[in-house]
Design an enzyme around this catalytic site. Structure first.
Site, PDB file in Angstrom:
ATOM      1  N   TYR A 109       0.844  -1.194   0.000  1.00 39.91           N
ATOM      2  CA  TYR A 109       0.000   0.000   0.000  1.00 39.91           C
ATOM      3  C   TYR A 109       0.885   1.252   0.000  1.00 39.91           C
ATOM      4  O   TYR A 109       0.578   2.232  -0.670  1.00 39.91           O
ATOM      5  CB  TYR A 109      -0.921   0.011   1.229  1.00 39.91           C
ATOM      6  CG  TYR A 109      -1.973  -1.070   1.178  1.00 39.91           C
ATOM      7  CD1 TYR A 109      -3.134  -0.909   0.426  1.00 39.91           C
ATOM      8  CD2 TYR A 109      -1.814  -2.257   1.886  1.00 39.91           C
ATOM      9  CE1 TYR A 109      -4.099  -1.893   0.371  1.00 39.91           C
ATOM     10  CE2 TYR A 109      -2.777  -3.250   1.835  1.00 39.91           C
ATOM     11  CZ  TYR A 109      -3.913  -3.061   1.078  1.00 39.91           C
ATOM     12  OH  TYR A 109      -4.864  -4.045   1.020  1.00 39.91           O
ATOM     13  N   ASN A 132     -12.614  -1.549  -4.951  1.00 42.21           N
ATOM     14  CA  ASN A 132     -12.357  -1.885  -6.356  1.00 42.21           C
ATOM     15  C   ASN A 132     -13.487  -2.756  -6.906  1.00 42.21           C
ATOM     16  O   ASN A 132     -13.673  -3.884  -6.456  1.00 42.21           O
ATOM     17  CB  ASN A 132     -11.015  -2.617  -6.458  1.00 42.21           C
ATOM     18  CG  ASN A 132     -10.722  -3.150  -7.839  1.00 42.21           C
ATOM     19  OD1 ASN A 132     -11.351  -2.775  -8.826  1.00 42.21           O
ATOM     20  ND2 ASN A 132      -9.748  -4.041  -7.915  1.00 42.21           N
ATOM     21  N   CYS A 140      -6.167  -5.855  -7.561  1.00 44.17           N
ATOM     22  CA  CYS A 140      -5.975  -5.452  -6.165  1.00 44.17           C
ATOM     23  C   CYS A 140      -5.398  -6.598  -5.332  1.00 44.17           C
ATOM     24  O   CYS A 140      -4.843  -6.362  -4.260  1.00 44.17           O
ATOM     25  CB  CYS A 140      -7.266  -4.921  -5.563  1.00 44.17           C
ATOM     26  SG  CYS A 140      -8.674  -6.019  -5.710  1.00 44.17           S
ATOM     27  N   HIS A 141      -5.487  -7.834  -5.840  1.00 46.67           N
ATOM     28  CA  HIS A 141      -4.900  -8.965  -5.117  1.00 46.67           C
ATOM     29  C   HIS A 141      -3.374  -8.879  -5.080  1.00 46.67           C
ATOM     30  O   HIS A 141      -2.742  -9.552  -4.272  1.00 46.67           O
ATOM     31  CB  HIS A 141      -5.347 -10.302  -5.740  1.00 46.67           C
ATOM     32  CG  HIS A 141      -4.922 -10.495  -7.149  1.00 46.67           C
ATOM     33  ND1 HIS A 141      -5.629  -9.963  -8.220  1.00 46.67           N
ATOM     34  CD2 HIS A 141      -3.863 -11.148  -7.694  1.00 46.67           C
ATOM     35  CE1 HIS A 141      -5.022 -10.298  -9.341  1.00 46.67           C
ATOM     36  NE2 HIS A 141      -3.951 -11.014  -9.048  1.00 46.67           N
ATOM     37  N   GLU A 167      -0.203 -16.812 -10.089  1.00 44.43           N
ATOM     38  CA  GLU A 167       0.734 -15.909 -10.747  1.00 44.43           C
ATOM     39  C   GLU A 167       2.186 -16.182 -10.364  1.00 44.43           C
ATOM     40  O   GLU A 167       3.095 -15.488 -10.823  1.00 44.43           O
ATOM     41  CB  GLU A 167       0.363 -14.458 -10.430  1.00 44.43           C
ATOM     42  CG  GLU A 167      -0.979 -14.065 -11.023  1.00 44.43           C
ATOM     43  CD  GLU A 167      -1.310 -12.589 -10.840  1.00 44.43           C
ATOM     44  OE1 GLU A 167      -0.417 -11.804 -10.477  1.00 44.43           O
ATOM     45  OE2 GLU A 167      -2.477 -12.229 -11.084  1.00 44.43           O
TER      46      GLU A 167
END
Length: 178
Positions: A109, A132, A140-141, A167
């Site tokens: 953040y 979001n 946002c993950h 990912e």
């Protein structure tokens, strides 16, 4: 003039995901399906689009579901869908910055705050992240705590963990999953 909102339910390997779109593009994503999810969509559409006109139309989402299939299969690293983004100017600024986080990477953040020249707005960035409406498409993950902890995710931390594993950011052993 009131906009029409189309929706469908996409069956992902993480469970159902409800997608909504306008004529302009995908505008809303929520993990789940059913009456509670549809009510959430109706509230969102009334607030941002001033409409209650919501139509089930899976044919509108062929490209979106194809790209989600590719993403969940590990074959797609970025989405090329038109998005129709609704939020406050600050939220849009934050969400645009989230879209700059590459597949397979994370930012804190604080990193986001510094990137938008708002170093003291870390909490506000967390709030924008929480609001979001385009999870996965606006990633946002990929935002984590400054200490590397997985913090907050509208779909639940288990889904955030799975997306980051998909990912290649996390190994299964890192999050205690078997």
């Amino acid at each position: 003039m009131k906009s029409e909102v189309f929706y469908t339910v996409y069956q992902s390997r993480l469970g159902p995901i409800t997608l909504a779109a306008t004529d302009t593009g995908v505008c809303w994503v929520e993990f789940g399906e059913g009456d509670a999810t549809k009510l959430s969509l109706m509230r969102w559409a009334k607030k941002w689009l001033h409409t209650e006109n919501i139509t089930y139309a899976p044919e509108v989402f062929l490209k979106a579901t194809e790209q989600l299939d590719e993403y969940f299969a590990g074959e797609r690293r970025e989405f090329t869908l038109p998005l129709d983004v609704y939020g406050t100017p600050f939220q849009k600024l934050v969400w645009n910055q989230l879209r700059q986080i590459p597949y397979g990477e994370t930012k804190s953040y604080k990193d986001i705050a510094l990137a938008i020249n708002a170093a003291k707005a870390v909490r506000a960035i967390g709030g924008a992240n929480n609001k979001n409406p385009l999870s996965i498409f606006v990633p946002c993950h990929r935002v984590i705590g400054s200490n590397g902890a997985l913090v907050g995710y509208g779909g639940g931390l288990d889904i955030k963990e799975h997306l980051l594993q998909l990912e290649g950011v996390l190994e299964r052993s890192e999050v205690g999953l078997t």
